[in-house]
Design an enzyme around this catalytic site. Sequence first.
Site, short mmCIF file in Angstrom:
data_model
loop_
_atom_site.label_atom_id
_atom_site.label_comp_id
_atom_site.label_asym_id
_atom_site.label_seq_id
_atom_site.Cartn_x
_atom_site.Cartn_y
_atom_site.Cartn_z
N ASP A 1 6.92 4.85 7.75
CA ASP A 1 8.41 4.26 8.06
C ASP A 1 9.36 5.65 8.19
OD1 ASP A 1 8.58 4.08 5.53
OD2 ASP A 1 9.11 2.43 5.60
N ASP B 1 2.90 1.00 7.68
CA ASP B 1 3.57 1.05 6.52
C ASP B 1 4.20 -0.18 7.29
OD1 ASP B 1 4.10 2.32 4.44
OD2 ASP B 1 5.22 3.76 5.09
N LYS C 1 0.72 -0.71 4.46
CA LYS C 1 1.47 -0.41 3.23
C LYS C 1 3.02 -1.03 2.40
CE LYS C 1 2.79 3.70 2.02
NZ LYS C 1 4.28 3.13 2.09
N GLU D 1 5.91 -2.00 -0.26
CA GLU D 1 6.85 -1.06 -1.23
C GLU D 1 7.62 -1.84 -2.32
OE1 GLU D 1 9.05 2.94 1.15
OE2 GLU D 1 9.73 2.08 0.17
N GLU E 1 5.36 8.48 -5.76
CA GLU E 1 5.31 8.50 -5.55
C GLU E 1 6.60 9.49 -6.20
OE1 GLU E 1 8.81 9.54 -1.39
OE2 GLU E 1 7.40 8.05 -1.04
#
Length: 264
Positions: free
Chosen positions: A45, A84, A112, A114, A181
């Site tokens: 993204d 993403d 993926k 978050e 990250e």
Amino acid sequence: MSKVTSSTLLKYKQEGRKFTALTAYDASFASAFDGEGIDVLLVGDSLGMVLQGHDDTLPVTTAEIAYHTRCVRRGIERSLLIADMPFMSYATPEQAMENATALMQAGANMVKLEGGHWLLETVTKLTERGIPVCAHLGLTPQSVHVFGGFKVQGRDAENAQRILDEAKALEAAGAQLLVVECIPASLATAITQALTIPVIGIGAGATTDGQILVMHDVLGISSGYIPRFSKNYLKQTGEIRSAVRAYIEEVANGSFPSADHTFN
């Protein structure tokens, strides 16, 4: 040339072999990266910032990720392709199932997401239904406004322990990969050693099992702020494919990321 799968990356971890990942958004660059041996390609993204010119990733939609996933899929033969899931596309397990299905049908091998503990049920349900999950902890860009900006996470003991606990919980829930990250290198080391699944770092030091960068940073074509953890490989090589090879070689021999690209 055999295709890279989650089993391939797990074998690399067990053998102590470092692997590389890059973002990609179209067939041409994806083909070049795939041909030079990049193991994992991410339709990130991040395209909201590097392609669309937004200040963050929040405006990106599932339809846009699906479009670029189809483009990248047409250009690759070997690399594992991760897509993403954009902001608020997985707020509930049911929403996640619908949108992840669309991305898998667009050509992704994995999606993926978050987040930490709140995602556990979603990760389990996706995995049980045949959708592999890559989790993402630390600086999660979709939470930029909660963090008050793009800031290093996990520097104090309490937050470091929380991130470590979430990493273990996500693995137990079924995640097959984990991206960390902008966290201290010591925390990334602890997570990598604690998990059986491969851990991919960005701004997380050299001890993770793999490294990922945004292609625009590797090729020196990012505008505005350049992250400390990135490196312009095109500047030192002068040619795109050579830049990709240099990135792969430096990750393999441990010279990237160096201390200059790492947070404490």
